[in-house]
Write a protein that holds these residues in place. Structure first.
Motif, short mmCIF file in Angstrom:
data_model
loop_
_atom_site.label_atom_id
_atom_site.label_comp_id
_atom_site.label_asym_id
_atom_site.label_seq_id
_atom_site.Cartn_x
_atom_site.Cartn_y
_atom_site.Cartn_z
N ASN A 67 48.03 44.25 52.50
CA ASN A 67 47.93 43.01 51.77
C ASN A 67 48.93 42.99 50.57
O ASN A 67 48.69 43.81 49.76
CB ASN A 67 46.59 42.62 51.42
CG ASN A 67 46.60 41.22 50.84
OD1 ASN A 67 47.49 40.29 51.19
ND2 ASN A 67 45.37 40.82 50.24
N SER A 126 40.08 41.12 48.53
CA SER A 126 40.59 41.44 49.98
C SER A 126 39.82 40.87 51.15
O SER A 126 38.78 40.89 50.94
CB SER A 126 41.22 43.00 50.11
OG SER A 126 40.00 43.59 49.87
N ASN A 132 42.31 43.76 43.27
CA ASN A 132 42.89 43.57 44.52
C ASN A 132 42.14 43.86 45.67
O ASN A 132 41.86 43.08 46.77
CB ASN A 132 44.23 44.39 44.79
CG ASN A 132 45.39 43.93 43.81
OD1 ASN A 132 45.44 42.79 43.49
ND2 ASN A 132 46.37 44.77 43.34
N TYR A 133 41.24 44.91 45.41
CA TYR A 133 40.25 45.33 46.51
C TYR A 133 39.28 44.19 46.72
O TYR A 133 38.95 43.71 47.70
CB TYR A 133 39.66 46.59 46.28
CG TYR A 133 38.57 47.20 47.13
CD1 TYR A 133 38.97 47.28 48.57
CD2 TYR A 133 37.38 47.12 47.00
CE1 TYR A 133 38.06 47.65 49.30
CE2 TYR A 133 36.36 47.42 47.87
CZ TYR A 133 36.56 47.69 49.16
OH TYR A 133 35.69 48.17 49.91
#
Length: 124
Positions: A29, A45, A41-42
């Motif tokens: 991503n 996601s 970000n994780y």
């Protein structure tokens, strides 16, 4: 569009990459806000929301130490052991060595993306 990262004092973008033990990309991503850290970000996601699409039963992901916080919740990550208040045992040192070797697969894949494709370094 690039994002300003106050920590690194530069414009950039982030990405989240999951590579299996054979060096094959399982999840990518890109073009995430550079101001977000890896945990943000994780958590935002598809990999976090639907890990079964990308990981088999019992599969784990090797990651850097920041992901140790998540590991306390769902035991998905293989993270290094830190010897903050004491020296590491031989078993812990061997674990960290194996974990680093696993992470090198990810770093090699990351290098291939940057070197051969330029997709993570060409901002134009």
């Amino acid at each position: 569009e690039l994002y300003y990262d106050g920590h690194n004092h530069e414009h950039n973008f982030g990405y989240l990459l999951a590579v299996d033990g054979y060096g094959e990309c399982r999840y990518f991503n890109g073009h995430l806000p550079g101001s977000h850290n890896d945990l943000n970000n994780y958590y935002s996601s598809e990999l976090y929301r639907n890990p079964g699409l990308y990981l088999g039963p019992g599969d784990k992901m090797t990651a850097d130490g920041i992901f140790a916080r998540i590991n306390l919740e769902d035991d998905v990550f293989i993270v290094p052991i830190k010897g903050v208040r004491r020296a590491l045992t031989l078993q812990e040192e061997n674990y960290n060595l194996a974990q680093r070797e696993g992470r090198s697969i990810i770093e090699h894949y990351n290098g291939r993306l940057k070197g051969s494709c330029g997709i993570l370094t060409d901002y134009s």
